[in-house]
Design a protein around this motif. Structure first.
Motif, PDB file in Angstrom:
ATOM      1  N   ALA A 271       0.842  -1.208   0.000  1.00 40.50           N
ATOM      2  CA  ALA A 271       0.000   0.000   0.000  1.00 40.50           C
ATOM      3  C   ALA A 271       0.874   1.254   0.000  1.00 40.50           C
ATOM      4  O   ALA A 271       0.618   2.219  -0.726  1.00 40.50           O
ATOM      5  CB  ALA A 271      -0.917   0.004   1.220  1.00 40.50           C
ATOM      6  N   SER A 272       1.930   1.209   0.800  1.00 39.04           N
ATOM      7  CA  SER A 272       2.836   2.354   0.883  1.00 39.04           C
ATOM      8  C   SER A 272       3.475   2.635  -0.478  1.00 39.04           C
ATOM      9  O   SER A 272       3.541   3.769  -0.950  1.00 39.04           O
ATOM     10  CB  SER A 272       3.911   2.051   1.928  1.00 39.04           C
ATOM     11  N   ARG A 273       3.917   1.571  -1.124  1.00 39.72           N
ATOM     12  CA  ARG A 273       4.564   1.718  -2.433  1.00 39.72           C
ATOM     13  C   ARG A 273       3.589   2.282  -3.455  1.00 39.72           C
ATOM     14  O   ARG A 273       3.933   3.135  -4.260  1.00 39.72           O
ATOM     15  CB  ARG A 273       5.067   0.365  -2.942  1.00 39.72           C
ATOM     16  N   MET A 274       2.362   1.763  -3.422  1.00 38.07           N
ATOM     17  CA  MET A 274       1.383   2.197  -4.413  1.00 38.07           C
ATOM     18  C   MET A 274       1.066   3.691  -4.247  1.00 38.07           C
ATOM     19  O   MET A 274       1.007   4.442  -5.213  1.00 38.07           O
ATOM     20  CB  MET A 274       0.101   1.360  -4.259  1.00 38.07           C
ATOM     21  N   VAL A 275       0.909   4.112  -3.002  1.00 37.61           N
ATOM     22  CA  VAL A 275       0.573   5.519  -2.768  1.00 37.61           C
ATOM     23  C   VAL A 275       1.757   6.415  -3.136  1.00 37.61           C
ATOM     24  O   VAL A 275       1.596   7.453  -3.783  1.00 37.61           O
ATOM     25  CB  VAL A 275       0.138   5.738  -1.295  1.00 37.61           C
ATOM     26  N   SER A 276       2.947   5.968  -2.785  1.00 39.70           N
ATOM     27  CA  SER A 276       4.126   6.765  -3.101  1.00 39.70           C
ATOM     28  C   SER A 276       4.313   6.864  -4.620  1.00 39.70           C
ATOM     29  O   SER A 276       4.584   7.940  -5.164  1.00 39.70           O
ATOM     30  CB  SER A 276       5.325   6.112  -2.421  1.00 39.70           C
ATOM     31  N   GLN A 277       4.121   5.749  -5.292  1.00 41.96           N
ATOM     32  CA  GLN A 277       4.266   5.728  -6.747  1.00 41.96           C
ATOM     33  C   GLN A 277       3.231   6.581  -7.432  1.00 41.96           C
ATOM     34  O   GLN A 277       3.518   7.278  -8.395  1.00 41.96           O
ATOM     35  CB  GLN A 277       4.074   4.289  -7.218  1.00 41.96           C
ATOM     36  N   THR A 278       2.011   6.523  -6.947  1.00 35.45           N
ATOM     37  CA  THR A 278       0.920   7.238  -7.612  1.00 35.45           C
ATOM     38  C   THR A 278       1.048   8.742  -7.414  1.00 35.45           C
ATOM     39  O   THR A 278       0.767   9.519  -8.318  1.00 35.45           O
ATOM     40  CB  THR A 278      -0.432   6.755  -7.040  1.00 35.45           C
ATOM     41  N   THR A 279       1.462   9.149  -6.218  1.00 35.97           N
ATOM     42  CA  THR A 279       1.482  10.584  -5.924  1.00 35.97           C
ATOM     43  C   THR A 279       2.842  11.218  -6.182  1.00 35.97           C
ATOM     44  O   THR A 279       2.955  12.431  -6.257  1.00 35.97           O
ATOM     45  CB  THR A 279       1.156  10.826  -4.438  1.00 35.97           C
ATOM     46  N   GLY A 280       3.885  10.366  -6.284  1.00 39.73           N
ATOM     47  CA  GLY A 280       5.232  10.918  -6.441  1.00 39.73           C
ATOM     48  C   GLY A 280       5.806  11.403  -5.114  1.00 39.73           C
ATOM     49  O   GLY A 280       6.856  12.044  -5.087  1.00 39.73           O
ATOM     50  N   PHE A 281       5.136  11.120  -4.011  1.00 38.09           N
ATOM     51  CA  PHE A 281       5.666  11.493  -2.695  1.00 38.09           C
ATOM     52  C   PHE A 281       6.539  10.351  -2.190  1.00 38.09           C
ATOM     53  O   PHE A 281       6.053   9.333  -1.727  1.00 38.09           O
ATOM     54  CB  PHE A 281       4.530  11.781  -1.696  1.00 38.09           C
ATOM     55  N   VAL A 282       7.837  10.552  -2.306  1.00 37.33           N
ATOM     56  CA  VAL A 282       8.796   9.498  -1.981  1.00 37.33           C
ATOM     57  C   VAL A 282       8.824   9.275  -0.464  1.00 37.33           C
ATOM     58  O   VAL A 282       8.736  10.219   0.315  1.00 37.33           O
ATOM     59  CB  VAL A 282      10.201   9.919  -2.489  1.00 37.33           C
ATOM     60  N   VAL A 283       8.952   8.008  -0.055  1.00 38.32           N
ATOM     61  CA  VAL A 283       9.016   7.683   1.371  1.00 38.32           C
ATOM     62  C   VAL A 283      10.464   7.822   1.836  1.00 38.32           C
ATOM     63  O   VAL A 283      11.364   7.244   1.233  1.00 38.32           O
ATOM     64  CB  VAL A 283       8.528   6.230   1.596  1.00 38.32           C
ATOM     65  N   GLN A 284      10.681   8.580   2.888  1.00 39.06           N
ATOM     66  CA  GLN A 284      12.067   8.780   3.362  1.00 39.06           C
ATOM     67  C   GLN A 284      12.627   7.437   3.845  1.00 39.06           C
ATOM     68  O   GLN A 284      11.893   6.632   4.433  1.00 39.06           O
ATOM     69  CB  GLN A 284      12.114   9.807   4.493  1.00 39.06           C
ATOM     70  N   PRO A 285      13.930   7.169   3.619  1.00 37.69           N
ATOM     71  CA  PRO A 285      14.485   5.850   3.952  1.00 37.69           C
ATOM     72  C   PRO A 285      14.341   5.484   5.430  1.00 37.69           C
ATOM     73  O   PRO A 285      14.160   4.318   5.772  1.00 37.69           O
ATOM     74  CB  PRO A 285      15.963   5.976   3.591  1.00 37.69           C
ATOM     75  N   ASN A 286      14.404   6.489   6.311  1.00 39.83           N
ATOM     76  CA  ASN A 286      14.317   6.164   7.742  1.00 39.83           C
ATOM     77  C   ASN A 286      12.901   6.285   8.292  1.00 39.83           C
ATOM     78  O   ASN A 286      12.707   6.382   9.492  1.00 39.83           O
ATOM     79  CB  ASN A 286      15.264   7.046   8.555  1.00 39.83           C
ATOM     80  N   LYS A 287      11.897   6.284   7.400  1.00 40.78           N
ATOM     81  CA  LYS A 287      10.497   6.338   7.858  1.00 40.78           C
ATOM     82  C   LYS A 287      10.167   5.035   8.589  1.00 40.78           C
ATOM     83  O   LYS A 287      10.495   3.947   8.111  1.00 40.78           O
ATOM     84  CB  LYS A 287       9.604   6.509   6.626  1.00 40.78           C
ATOM     85  N   ALA A 288       9.498   5.176   9.746  1.00 42.85           N
ATOM     86  CA  ALA A 288       9.123   3.980  10.507  1.00 42.85           C
ATOM     87  C   ALA A 288       8.279   3.045   9.653  1.00 42.85           C
ATOM     88  O   ALA A 288       7.460   3.489   8.845  1.00 42.85           O
ATOM     89  CB  ALA A 288       8.325   4.399  11.743  1.00 42.85           C
TER      90      ALA A 288
END
Ligand code: KIV
Ligand code: ZN
Length: 512
Positions: free
Chosen positions: A270-287
């Motif tokens: 789910a995280s990947r899909m949302v990040s991919q769709t919106t272009g909002f990259v997940v920071q590497p140290n995100k919990a």
């Protein structure tokens, strides 16, 4: 039996309000399906009255999703509520979420209404909504900065009108955990009929405390619903993050004593899909969902984890959807193995045609890249050209030349409504030359507001995943492209953004 904590996901409504995160109907539907696989209790699908695009998205989600309650936001007026009810007609379980501001500042400066007028409008809205659906949520916007006695009067009155959930937003992210928790506890203690509704928390992250505040609202205040978004997506600093809330309550069940119905193995997809769709990259140290969330770099930690995992790990990576065995497939893998891996990753393609297209793309990729990781597969199936109907622009091929001391040059072939066209250009670098080569033909006039590259699976052998955000005439769109060649990935991302920019779909983001 432990109490149930209701997970209310508002990625598609409050999350989408983040500038640049607006989504098409198809994108919202794809995310809604993933939220259903994640087993969220309530999906806030949008704000039906805010635009035709949002109305259609809420309607499509209501007609498709069977297991989660589908909710639409609406201001506290009959027109908004009727639009929400109409969009929700096809839902198995429908909820209308109506709101009006109750803080002195918002009432005076924004609404220009007296407290008595606000009280009256809140009552009328909830009464009207209850005539449309049985499940009605009421939010006093900027609730946390409201005067408590007035808030008690409003909430007591809307419960009498039939509100089934009362949500207390910290709209501007001003709360601190203890005070927010006590605020909710005080409301529940002071309001005589407070036990007739479920209490909910909705915290923004302006001071980085949205998750802590929400948990305090549950623990101290007794709330039993949390409103949150995937990756904490949302306006300004975002909303409370779903993955953090869920894993906190699960991991510290000893402390919270609550049940959540979430299938946690669907969190990373789910995280990947949302990040991919919106272009909002997940920071590497995100919990929980950051690339490093389960990586142990220090020798002492690695040694400890090898001897006994729980020396340094409080959750298991595979429990939140990180695959334990990361190398999954190669060029000899067949269609069944590919299909099985998709199933293991919780990806459900809707038709045989989509599966065939995805498999063909997988084979092309496997010819160029010896090891295919889960992340590669997720990027491949998240590519909207697999699931969308015909697209206006499609990538065909790219040649580019760059050499020290020379101006890079690119020639590109792509399709416009099925017909091949050529473009060529010089540029500051190979990516710049390639995108200018596309523009030499399209002349979109769009402004690029974001360009980012991310290595999907870490190393230089990995695919590059590029996000391009374009803006034109007030419209903001994201395009994403993945390829082992980052210049090609960039061209694909640019074409994907142009497809959205030039599509007829209404992409006006909801405002709450
Ligand atoms: O933050 C907020 O106040 C909201 C309401 C509309 C619930 O999003
Ligand atoms: Zn909000």
């Amino acid at each position: 039996m432990a109490d149930k904590l209701i997970i209310f996901d508002t990625t598609l409504r409050d999350g989408e309000q983040s500038p640049g995160a607006s989504m098409t109907k198809d994108e919202k539907l794809r995310i809604a399906r993933q939220l259903e696989r994640l087993k969220v209790d309530v999906i806030e699908a949008g704000f039906a009255a805010s635009s035709n695009g949002d109305f259609e998205a809420v309607q499509a989600i209501a007609n498709t999703i069977k297991d989660s309650t589908i909710c639409s936001l609406s201001r506290a007026n009959d027109r908004d509520i009727s639009r929400a009810a109409e969009a929700l007609k096809g839902a198995n379980r429908a909820r209308i979420h109506t709101f009006i501001a109750t803080s002195p500042l918002h009432m005076e400066k924004k609404l220009r209404m007296t407290p008595e007028q606000v009280l009256e409008q809140a009552k009328l809205a909830v009464r009207f909504a209850r005539n449309q659906v049985a499940d009605v949520e009421f939010s006093p916007e900027d609730g946390y900065r409201s005067e408590i006695d007035f808030l008690c009067r409003v909430l007591e009155a809307v419960i009498k009108e039939g509100a089934t959930t009362l949500n207390i937003p910290d709209t501007v992210g001003y709360a601190v955990p203890e005070l927010y928790g006590e605020f909710i506890r005080t409301l529940r203690e002071k309001i005589p009929n407070s036990d007739k509704a479920i209490w909910s928390v909705h915290c923004h992250n302006d001071l980085g405390m949205a998750v802590a505040n929400s948990l305090a609202g549950v623990k101290i205040g007794g709330a039993r619903q949390i409103e949150c978004t995937i990756n904490g997506l949302g306006e300004r600093a975002g909303n409370c993050s779903l993955e953090e809330i869920v894993m906190a309550v699960k991991t510290r069940r000893d402390y919270f004593g609550l049940e959540v119905g979430i299938d946690t193995t669907q969190i990373v997809p789910a995280s990947r899909m949302v990040s991919q769709t919106t272009g909002f990259v997940v920071q590497p140290n995100k919990a929980v969902v950051g690339a490093n969330a389960f990586a142990h770099a220090s020798g002492i930690h690695q040694d400890g984890v090898l001897k006994a995992r729980d020396t340094y790990e409080i959750m298991r990576a595979e429990d939140v959807g990180w695959s334990a065995n990361k190398i999954v497939l190669g060029k000899l893998s067949g269609r069944n193995a590919f299909k099985q891996r998709l199933q293991d990753l919780g990806v459900a393609l809707e038709s045989e045609t989509e599966l065939n297209t995805a498999f063909a793309r997988f084979k092309e990729l496997a010819d160029r890249k010896s090891e295919i990781f889960d992340e590669d597969i997720l990027a491949l199936v998240n590519d909207e050209s697999i699931t969308s109907e015909k697209e206006q622009y499609g990538f065909v091929s790219l040649a580019q030349h760059s050499e020290t001391g020379e101006k890079p040059h690119a020639t590109i072939v792509f399709t416009v409504e099925g017909k091949e066209v050529h473009g060529e250009s010089d540029g500051n670098g190979p990516v710049d030359a390639s995108l200018k080569a596309i523009e030499s033909h399209i002349k979109s006039g769009a402004e690029m507001v974001l360009y980012s590259v991310n290595a999907i699976s870490g190393s230089t052998e990995s695919q590059g995943e590029v996000t391009v955000r374009l803006q034109n005439s007030g419209r903001v769109v994201n395009g994403v492209g993945a390829d082992p060649d980052i210049v090609v990935a960039s061209a694909k991302a640019y074409l994907s953004a142009l497809n959205k920019l030039h599509s007829k779909a209404d992409r006006v983001a909801a405002q709450g």
